[in-house]
Enzyme design. Structure first.
Site, short mmCIF file in Angstrom:
data_model
loop_
_atom_site.label_atom_id
_atom_site.label_comp_id
_atom_site.label_asym_id
_atom_site.label_seq_id
_atom_site.Cartn_x
_atom_site.Cartn_y
_atom_site.Cartn_z
N ASP A 68 0.45 -1.28 0.06
CA ASP A 68 0.24 0.27 -0.38
C ASP A 68 1.22 1.55 0.19
O ASP A 68 1.86 1.10 0.57
CB ASP A 68 -0.90 -0.51 1.86
CG ASP A 68 -1.95 1.06 1.31
OD1 ASP A 68 -1.88 2.06 0.59
OD2 ASP A 68 -2.73 1.14 2.49
N ILE A 69 0.39 1.83 -0.94
CA ILE A 69 1.41 3.06 -0.90
C ILE A 69 0.95 4.14 0.03
O ILE A 69 2.48 4.87 0.68
CB ILE A 69 0.71 3.42 -2.43
CG1 ILE A 69 2.82 4.74 -3.49
CG2 ILE A 69 -0.18 4.89 -2.70
CD1 ILE A 69 2.85 4.86 -4.21
N GLY A 76 -9.77 4.27 -5.88
CA GLY A 76 -8.31 3.72 -6.63
C GLY A 76 -7.13 4.51 -5.11
O GLY A 76 -7.21 4.56 -4.41
N VAL A 77 -5.95 4.96 -5.48
CA VAL A 77 -4.52 5.16 -5.12
C VAL A 77 -5.23 6.52 -4.49
O VAL A 77 -4.47 7.06 -2.86
CB VAL A 77 -3.75 4.99 -5.74
CG1 VAL A 77 -2.22 6.08 -5.12
CG2 VAL A 77 -3.21 4.11 -6.88
N ASP A 78 -5.70 7.18 -5.53
CA ASP A 78 -6.31 8.85 -5.05
C ASP A 78 -7.33 9.00 -3.70
O ASP A 78 -6.98 9.49 -2.80
CB ASP A 78 -7.24 9.55 -6.50
CG ASP A 78 -7.05 11.06 -6.23
OD1 ASP A 78 -6.67 11.51 -5.49
OD2 ASP A 78 -7.82 11.24 -7.16
N SER A 132 -2.28 4.49 -14.40
CA SER A 132 -3.01 4.35 -15.17
C SER A 132 -3.66 3.13 -15.88
O SER A 132 -4.69 2.67 -16.12
CB SER A 132 -2.36 4.90 -16.81
OG SER A 132 -2.39 6.23 -16.65
N THR A 133 -3.48 1.97 -14.57
CA THR A 133 -3.36 1.15 -14.89
C THR A 133 -4.54 0.30 -14.29
O THR A 133 -5.13 -0.95 -14.45
CB THR A 133 -2.14 -0.16 -14.33
OG1 THR A 133 -1.99 0.29 -12.78
CG2 THR A 133 -1.41 0.12 -14.95
N GLY A 134 -5.07 2.04 -13.65
CA GLY A 134 -6.55 0.82 -12.77
C GLY A 134 -7.45 1.35 -13.19
O GLY A 134 -8.08 0.78 -14.55
N TYR A 152 -8.20 3.78 -15.24
CA TYR A 152 -7.28 4.12 -16.62
C TYR A 152 -7.48 2.86 -17.03
O TYR A 152 -7.55 3.56 -18.76
CB TYR A 152 -6.89 5.53 -16.45
CG TYR A 152 -7.48 6.99 -16.43
CD1 TYR A 152 -8.89 7.07 -15.53
CD2 TYR A 152 -6.71 7.70 -15.76
CE1 TYR A 152 -9.23 8.00 -15.24
CE2 TYR A 152 -6.96 8.93 -15.54
CZ TYR A 152 -8.08 9.90 -14.93
OH TYR A 152 -8.90 10.63 -14.77
N1 AR6 Z 1 -1.32 1.52 -2.95
C1 AR6 Z 1 -0.41 1.41 -3.99
N2 AR6 Z 1 -1.17 0.83 -5.47
C2 AR6 Z 1 -3.08 1.10 -4.92
C3 AR6 Z 1 -3.77 1.51 -4.29
C4 AR6 Z 1 -2.50 1.66 -2.63
N3 AR6 Z 1 -3.61 1.88 -2.14
N4 AR6 Z 1 -4.77 1.11 -4.26
C5 AR6 Z 1 -5.05 0.88 -4.98
N5 AR6 Z 1 -3.63 0.25 -6.14
P1 AR6 Z 1 -5.67 4.14 -10.19
P2 AR6 Z 1 -6.13 5.18 -12.54
C6 AR6 Z 1 -3.41 0.11 -7.60
O1 AR6 Z 1 -7.71 3.70 -10.38
O2 AR6 Z 1 -5.22 3.70 -12.56
C7 AR6 Z 1 -9.21 7.18 -9.19
O3 AR6 Z 1 -10.03 7.66 -8.85
C8 AR6 Z 1 -4.33 -0.22 -8.17
O4 AR6 Z 1 -4.61 -1.49 -7.70
O5 AR6 Z 1 -5.90 4.00 -8.43
O6 AR6 Z 1 -4.13 5.82 -13.38
C9 AR6 Z 1 -8.45 9.20 -9.87
O7 AR6 Z 1 -9.06 10.01 -9.08
C10 AR6 Z 1 -4.15 0.16 -9.81
O8 AR6 Z 1 -3.13 -0.93 -9.94
O9 AR6 Z 1 -5.29 5.11 -10.88
C11 AR6 Z 1 -8.68 9.12 -11.54
O10 AR6 Z 1 -9.90 9.61 -11.92
C12 AR6 Z 1 -3.13 0.87 -8.99
O11 AR6 Z 1 -2.96 0.92 -8.41
C13 AR6 Z 1 -8.78 7.72 -11.96
O12 AR6 Z 1 -8.65 6.54 -10.97
C14 AR6 Z 1 -3.44 2.57 -10.58
O13 AR6 Z 1 -4.92 2.39 -10.18
C15 AR6 Z 1 -7.27 7.40 -12.51
O14 AR6 Z 1 -6.38 5.79 -12.37
#
Ligand code: AR6
Length: 171
Positions: A9-10, A31-33, A121-123, A125
């Site tokens: 977890d970041i 997601g991460v955000d 971008s891998t979630g 997006y």
């Molecule tokens: N720590 C590390 N990695 C994580 C965590 C965490 N706590 N939670 C999720 N991931 P995403 P995107 C991974 O969707 O594709 C948001 O709503 C997850 O498994 O977070 O760039 C933003 O507001 C995946 O592999 O980011 C934007 O609207 C990776 O983080 C949109 O999503 C990225 O997934 C951005 O989409």
């Protein structure tokens, strides 16, 4: 510069800066955000709102990066970047590379020596993780920076494996 990989977890990383896979509104999401804003507390969002009111009234453009406080996270700063939404018909890899370059440029401005990146971008997006890993590792490798450690923090095993393979392939 050392590139390291962690599955986890970041928001728990003890680094100078964590990169957030944000959206251009800078006002939070899933997601991460979502995790960063939840664990970091309201001061991150307050900083983001200030940035929207001053430097980015139309939002942070895709491929760019900007820093805020990290609130209650162990890190000192959050570097927000906006990854491109994956498109099967248009090559947006330069924008994904730019997220990594620009985040490191902001890290240099801050004086951050250790920076943690998620798999941008891998979630939500939709970017295929193997391809994203290759682009991310190459972009970081090619960037001239004073950052001493870039730590990719991968949430699941599939992403962890993909980034590991990309790192080995980059030599
Ligand atoms: N720590 C590390 N990695 C994580 C965590 C965490 N706590 N939670 C999720 N991931 P995403 P995107 C991974 O969707 O594709 C948001 O709503 C997850 O498994 O977070 O760039 C933003 O507001 C995946 O592999 O980011 C934007 O609207 C990776 O983080 C949109 O999503 C990225 O997934 C951005 O989409």
């Amino acid at each position: 510069m050392r590139i390291t990989l962690v599955q986890g977890d970041i928001t728990e990383q003890d680094v100078d800066a964590v990169v957030n896979a944000a959206n251009s509104s800078l006002l939070g999401g899933g997601g991460v955000d979502g995790a960063i804003h939840r664990r970091g507390g309201p001061t991150i969002l307050a900083d983001c709102r200030r940035l929207r009111a001053t430097r980015f009234p139309k939002g942070l453009p895709t491929g760019q990066a900007v820093a805020t406080t990290a609130g209650e996270l162990p890190a000192l700063w959050v570097i927000h970047t906006v990854g491109p939404v994956y498109s099967p018909s248009e090559d947006r890899s330069e924008l994904l590379a730019s997220c990594h370059r620009e985040s490191l440029r902001v890290a240099d401005e801050l004086g951050a020596r250790t920076v943690a990146f998620p798999a941008v971008s891998t979630g939500a997006y939709g970017w295929p993780v193997k391809d994203a890993a290759r682009i991310a590792v190459r972009a970081v490798r090619k960037t001239d920076t004073r950052v001493a450690e870039v730590r990719f923090v991968l949430f699941d095993e599939r992403a962890f494996t993909a980034y590991g393979e990309a790192l080995r392939a980059a030599g």
